[in-house]
Design a protein around this motif. Structure first.
Motif, PDB file in Angstrom:
ATOM      1  N   PHE A 535       0.971  21.551  -6.215  1.00 29.47           N
ATOM      2  CA  PHE A 535       1.304  22.884  -5.644  1.00 29.47           C
ATOM      3  C   PHE A 535      -0.197  23.581  -5.315  1.00 29.47           C
ATOM      4  N   ILE A 536      -0.289  24.060  -4.277  1.00 32.13           N
ATOM      5  CA  ILE A 536      -1.580  24.967  -3.877  1.00 32.13           C
ATOM      6  C   ILE A 536      -1.166  26.262  -3.744  1.00 32.13           C
ATOM      7  N   GLY A 537      -1.904  27.015  -4.490  1.00 29.13           N
ATOM      8  CA  GLY A 537      -1.679  28.444  -4.203  1.00 29.13           C
ATOM      9  C   GLY A 537      -2.840  29.340  -4.682  1.00 29.13           C
ATOM     10  N   ASP A 538      -2.692  30.470  -4.356  1.00 33.28           N
ATOM     11  CA  ASP A 538      -3.950  31.310  -4.571  1.00 33.28           C
ATOM     12  C   ASP A 538      -3.985  32.816  -5.547  1.00 33.28           C
ATOM     13  N   GLY A 539      -2.650  33.187  -5.687  1.00 34.38           N
ATOM     14  CA  GLY A 539      -2.431  34.549  -6.334  1.00 34.38           C
ATOM     15  C   GLY A 539      -1.758  34.228  -7.579  1.00 34.38           C
ATOM     16  N   THR A 540      -1.791  35.527  -8.325  1.00 32.31           N
ATOM     17  CA  THR A 540      -1.186  35.894  -9.594  1.00 32.31           C
ATOM     18  C   THR A 540       0.313  35.132  -9.557  1.00 32.31           C
ATOM     19  N   GLU A 550       2.795  19.064 -11.349  1.00 34.75           N
ATOM     20  CA  GLU A 550       1.941  18.047 -11.807  1.00 34.75           C
ATOM     21  C   GLU A 550       0.596  18.121 -11.744  1.00 34.75           C
ATOM     22  N   LEU A 551       0.208  18.649 -10.397  1.00 39.87           N
ATOM     23  CA  LEU A 551      -1.250  19.008  -9.942  1.00 39.87           C
ATOM     24  C   LEU A 551      -1.158  20.233  -9.410  1.00 39.87           C
ATOM     25  N   GLY A 552      -1.810  21.325  -9.919  1.00 38.16           N
ATOM     26  CA  GLY A 552      -2.072  22.590  -9.467  1.00 38.16           C
ATOM     27  C   GLY A 552      -3.524  22.872  -8.986  1.00 38.16           C
ATOM     28  N   ILE A 553      -3.382  23.275  -7.766  1.00 42.76           N
ATOM     29  CA  ILE A 553      -4.877  23.507  -7.147  1.00 42.76           C
ATOM     30  C   ILE A 553      -4.886  24.965  -6.616  1.00 42.76           C
ATOM     31  N   SER A 554      -6.120  25.364  -6.930  1.00 44.67           N
ATOM     32  CA  SER A 554      -6.043  26.990  -6.648  1.00 44.67           C
ATOM     33  C   SER A 554      -7.518  26.930  -5.619  1.00 44.67           C
ATOM     34  N   ILE A 555      -7.366  28.205  -4.746  1.00 47.17           N
ATOM     35  CA  ILE A 555      -8.826  28.280  -4.117  1.00 47.17           C
ATOM     36  C   ILE A 555      -9.642  29.342  -4.616  1.00 47.17           C
ATOM     37  N   ALA A 556     -10.924  29.174  -4.829  1.00 47.88           N
ATOM     38  CA  ALA A 556     -11.677  30.165  -5.567  1.00 47.88           C
ATOM     39  C   ALA A 556     -11.905  31.518  -4.979  1.00 47.88           C
ATOM     40  N   GLY A 557     -11.096  31.765  -3.899  1.00 43.94           N
ATOM     41  CA  GLY A 557     -11.374  32.832  -3.044  1.00 43.94           C
ATOM     42  C   GLY A 557     -11.189  34.341  -3.355  1.00 43.94           C
ATOM     43  N   HIS A 559     -10.574  35.515  -6.325  1.00 44.99           N
ATOM     44  CA  HIS A 559     -10.857  36.186  -7.616  1.00 44.99           C
ATOM     45  C   HIS A 559      -9.421  36.403  -8.241  1.00 44.99           C
ATOM     46  N   ASP A 560      -8.437  35.577  -8.308  1.00 46.41           N
ATOM     47  CA  ASP A 560      -7.349  35.846  -9.133  1.00 46.41           C
ATOM     48  C   ASP A 560      -7.459  35.264 -10.346  1.00 46.41           C
ATOM     49  N   THR A 561      -7.822  35.684 -11.292  1.00 45.17           N
ATOM     50  CA  THR A 561      -7.809  34.858 -12.758  1.00 45.17           C
ATOM     51  C   THR A 561      -6.884  34.231 -13.075  1.00 45.17           C
ATOM     52  N   VAL A 562      -5.404  34.797 -12.776  1.00 49.69           N
ATOM     53  CA  VAL A 562      -4.376  33.913 -13.165  1.00 49.69           C
ATOM     54  C   VAL A 562      -4.494  32.412 -12.372  1.00 49.69           C
ATOM     55  N   ALA A 563      -4.631  32.621 -11.115  1.00 51.64           N
ATOM     56  CA  ALA A 563      -4.658  31.420 -10.337  1.00 51.64           C
ATOM     57  C   ALA A 563      -5.577  30.511 -11.126  1.00 51.64           C
ATOM     58  N   LEU A 564      -6.814  30.960 -11.207  1.00 51.96           N
ATOM     59  CA  LEU A 564      -7.964  30.366 -11.354  1.00 51.96           C
ATOM     60  C   LEU A 564      -7.806  29.603 -12.835  1.00 51.96           C
ATOM     61  N   GLU A 565      -7.018  30.379 -13.833  1.00 49.96           N
ATOM     62  CA  GLU A 565      -6.919  29.768 -15.058  1.00 49.96           C
ATOM     63  C   GLU A 565      -5.777  28.739 -15.060  1.00 49.96           C
ATOM     64  N   THR A 566      -4.743  28.782 -14.393  1.00 49.11           N
ATOM     65  CA  THR A 566      -3.523  28.100 -14.463  1.00 49.11           C
ATOM     66  C   THR A 566      -3.637  26.567 -13.522  1.00 49.11           C
ATOM     67  N   ALA A 567      -4.505  26.882 -12.573  1.00 51.27           N
ATOM     68  CA  ALA A 567      -4.649  25.508 -11.765  1.00 51.27           C
ATOM     69  C   ALA A 567      -5.554  24.653 -12.576  1.00 51.27           C
ATOM     70  N   GLY A 568      -5.295  23.292 -12.121  1.00 48.03           N
ATOM     71  CA  GLY A 568      -5.848  22.152 -12.727  1.00 48.03           C
ATOM     72  C   GLY A 568      -7.202  21.831 -12.130  1.00 48.03           C
ATOM     73  N   VAL A 569      -7.303  22.086 -10.758  1.00 46.31           N
ATOM     74  CA  VAL A 569      -8.306  21.962  -9.722  1.00 46.31           C
ATOM     75  C   VAL A 569      -8.863  23.141  -9.126  1.00 46.31           C
ATOM     76  N   ILE A 570      -9.830  23.463  -9.062  1.00 46.88           N
ATOM     77  CA  ILE A 570     -10.426  24.522  -8.023  1.00 46.88           C
ATOM     78  C   ILE A 570     -11.101  24.213  -7.123  1.00 46.88           C
ATOM     79  N   LEU A 571     -10.865  24.555  -5.546  1.00 45.26           N
ATOM     80  CA  LEU A 571     -11.591  24.343  -4.617  1.00 45.26           C
ATOM     81  C   LEU A 571     -12.464  25.298  -4.707  1.00 45.26           C
ATOM     82  N   MET A 572     -14.014  25.107  -4.794  1.00 42.58           N
ATOM     83  CA  MET A 572     -14.831  26.248  -4.985  1.00 42.58           C
ATOM     84  C   MET A 572     -15.173  26.639  -3.517  1.00 42.58           C
ATOM     85  N   ARG A 573     -15.206  25.777  -2.532  1.00 44.81           N
ATOM     86  CA  ARG A 573     -15.730  26.221  -1.350  1.00 44.81           C
ATOM     87  C   ARG A 573     -14.935  25.984  -0.030  1.00 44.81           C
ATOM     88  N   ASP A 574     -15.149  26.358   1.143  1.00 41.59           N
ATOM     89  CA  ASP A 574     -14.570  25.884   2.116  1.00 41.59           C
ATOM     90  C   ASP A 574     -12.991  25.877   2.190  1.00 41.59           C
TER      91      ASP A 574
END
Ligand code: ADP
Ligand code: MG
Length: 661
Positions: A535-540, A550-557, A559-574
């Motif tokens: 699952f790829i998502g960005d918000g709270t 099984e795999l949660g991916i978030s985009i660092a764009g 600044h959503d702390t909840v999304a950044l904390e719960t995702a297993g992988v963060i795409l930091m750029r692009d």
């Protein structure tokens, strides 16, 4: 950009974040391979070389034994100490076999062989350490971007204080070129801010008084006087750093196969060595079996690959919190996307205001803006900005309540205002006389509905932008065989369907009007049907789904702390660009692990047979055993070498993906 130009101030002593061979604190710290370890290994090599030369030229055997013994002292003692400590602490360590082998070689007077084994083990061990520190340095690249000092404003001027001493409400001066140390609100001044390290967006964002600036962004041109919003530990970039450090500290998970191995492997090998001793009466042969039986290569199969891949991911700007999130890529069958902020950019702008029931346009915008004043949702921010653009002054009040993925409810003396999705207002009992035919044809337009005191006031059309990279990412996923792509959104059905049409995705895989718990429930349903979900998502509102998949991916764009904390992988750029590359890297990691295990098992078996048959001397056995270890490490290093340079073509090629254009 030089370090000075981005305003990083060097501390007196380097922080304990800098552990590697070099750090970015403006100094070089001798790393393990370049300091005492290297000297120790080099001295041991010289002593051993002398012992071998002396032996070869028929020199005194006592001299050979003494020089080999000294070499052994330098490299073998740590191994034996480690084995004894392991035994005392009751930790089952398969490498204790090697310590036994070492002791055996000394007992039978094979000083040179013992020194050889110890030396090669020492080199093998430090190669592993080097790999860990190598991956660690990649993570430090992200960590050391954070400034450690800042300029506090006092009546008398500015004083430099450590950023850790900042509290909320401090007034700071941020000069052009400085990195913003904590989240702040601008009090005075205007400037462009480069938020690319947080959002991936390289175009500067211009901000002025009242705007929030995020820690980690770079102040480009103007001097800013700012008030800090929160201490460093709670700021946006600090959260990212925390996640990075956690990921760095966590040792990769060991393969269950290896765990099972540890329990039966040592006793089995001791049994084989015992049988060889009994059968042949040859102690040297039994000791050789022990030497080659040490399954160091097998033990390193998974961690070395995972560490190398973590480093490769970090260099591309992908933060992977646990090694298992790499290995899971192999099994993913379904990709589920959130819509707003994930498939679209989430940078929104009001394009039309459509009042209803005689409410004046200006009044409707004011009501909506007042409710949204403290909103972090891109739609809310767009409404507040639209108010500012037409000169509506909004008062900051603490009366609004956010409903993630739905909207806001503002209860004040002036009445109850609702701003949000169609389903949100309907759930709150507001009747919306909107004809079904009111289809939004633009895939990136989000419609937000407004009601005041239970009466529908109208809707606001907000333009989002389709991410430029999305089309390519979707094509890559299909290329990887991941054609089951689903969209889940809290937005309306029309908006979701037109986005699906835009990307030629099947409409029956689009689910709209979903609340956070419904997104999660849908993921759970997929899992019950046997799917492995990414699952790829960005918000709270994506938090529960990110945690469930099984795999949660978030985009660092965002600044959503909840999304950044719960995702297993963060795409930091692009943005989404690296999604397919990441899945590719994960699959490649699994392939390398399987190759490593097969390689290690095959070589170990071969060496044990040869040793039992008396075909190997202890020294040759030691060399053969370490060759297997080094081969596994080198095979894993192929992952670290999958460089992001030139668009990471090699990695994409390995998965059959077309090169980045
Ligand atoms: P997605 O699930 O596609 O990421 P969001 O959950 O961010 O979308 O938002 C879903 C819908 O909820 C939006 O389309 C919008 O209508 C509404 N919404 C959520 N938060 C707000 C807000 N603060 N103000 C207005 N509308 C909102
Ligand atoms: Mg979203």
């Amino acid at each position: 950009m030089s370090r000075e130009s981005v305003g990083i101030h060097l501390p007196e002593s380097c922080s304990d974040l800098c552990r590697g061979a070099s750090c970015e604190c403006g100094h070089t710290k001798p790393g393990p391979l370049f300091s005492h370890v290297l000297i120790r290994i080099l001295s041991a090599v010289l002593l051993l070389a002398f012992a071998l030369y002396n032996d070869y030229t028929g020199g005194m055997s006592a001299v050979t034994a003494i020089t080999a013994g000294l070499s052994l002292l330098l490299t073998g003692v740590p191994v034996i100490v480690e084995a004894i400590t392991g035994l005392i602490q009751g930790k089952r360590n398969v490498c204790e076999l090697a310590a036994l082998a070492l002791a055996g070689a000394v007992v039978i007077g094979e000083w040179v062989t013992a020194a050889e084994i110890a030396l090669i083990m020492c080199i093998g061990e430090h190669t592993e350490e080097y790999m860990y520190s190598r991956a660690g340095r990649d993570l430090e690249g992200i960590i050391t971007r954070h400034p450690r000092f800042c300029h506090l404003l006092r009546d008398t001027g500015t004083i430099e204080i450590p950023v850790d001493d900042l509290t909320a409400g401090d007034r700071l001066m941020i000069r052009p070129g400085d990195i913003v140390p904590v989240d702040c609100r601008i009090h005075e001044g205007r400037s462009g801010l480069d938020e690319s390290c947080l959002t991936g967006e390289s175009i500067p964002v211009f901000k002025g008084p009242g705007d929030t600036i995020w820690s980690g962004s770079t102040n480009l041109d103007g001097v800013l006087i700012v008030d800090t919003l929160r201490p460093v530990s709670e700021s946006t970039y600090a959260r990212i750093i925390e996640l990075v450090s956690e990921a760095g500290e966590r040792r990769p998970p060991s393969h269950p196969f290896i765990d099972r191995c540890a329990r039966w492997y040592s006793p089995l090998m001791l049994l084989i060595a015992g049988l060889v001793l009994l059968g042949t009466g040859d102690a040297v042969r039994a000791i050789t079996v022990l030497i080659v039986a040490c399954p160091c290569a097998l033990l390193l199969s998974t961690p070395s690959a995972v560490v190398a891949a973590l480093g490769a991911a970090a260099r591309r700007g992908i933060l992977v919190k646990k090694g298992e999130f790499l290995e899971i890529c192999r099994s993913i069958t379904t990709i589920v996307f959130d819509k707003t902020g994930t498939l679209t950019s989430g940078v929104m702008k009001v394009i039309a205001i459509e009042p209803s029931g005689g409410t004046p346009e200006h009044e409707m915008l004011r009501i909506a803006g007042t409710a949204e004043i403290s909103s972090s949702h891109p739609a809310g921010k767009a409404i507040v900005q639209a108010c500012r653009d037409v000169g509506i002054e909004l008062q900051i009040r603490g009366t609004a309540c956010q409903y993630p993925g739905e909207g806001v409810e503002d209860r004040s003396d002036a009445g109850v205002t609702l701003v949000g999705s169609l389903s949100f207002l309907e759930r709150k009992g507001v009747k919306i006389p909107l004809p079904e035919s009111d289809v939004v044809s633009n895939p990136a337009v989000c419609t937000v509905f407004v009601s005041h005191n239970g009466q529908y006031s109208g809707c606001i059309r907000i333009a989002d932008q389709v991410r430029s990279e999305t089309q390519k990412v979707l094509a890559d996923l299909v290329h990887l065989g991941l054609s089951r792509i689903i969209i889940l959104t809290g937005d309306t059905h029309q908006a979701a369907i037109s986005l699906a049409r835009f990307y030629c995705l099947p409409e029956n895989r689009v689910f709209s009007g979903l609340r956070p718990s419904e997104k999660e429930a849908y993921i759970a349903e997929l899992q019950e049907a046997g799917e492995k979900v990414c699952f790829i998502g960005d918000g709270t509102n994506d938090g529960p789904a990110l945690a469930r998949a099984e795999l949660g991916i978030s985009i660092a764009g965002r600044h959503d702390t909840v999304a950044l904390e719960t995702a297993g992988v963060i795409l930091m750029r692009d943005g989404l660009s690296l999604l397919a590359d990441y899945i590719c890297l994960g699959r490649r990691t699994s392939q390398i692990i399987i190759q490593n295990v097969i390689l290690a098992l095959a070589l170990n078996l071969l060496l044990i047979l040869a040793a039992a048959a008396g075909l190997l001397s202890p020294a040759a056995g030691a060399v053969g055993h370490q060759v297997a270890t080094v081969l596994v490490l080198l095979n894993s290093l192929r992952l670290a070498g999958v460089r992001p340079r030139s668009g990471g073509h090699r990695l994409r090629e390995t998965c059959g993906l077309p090169s980045h254009s």
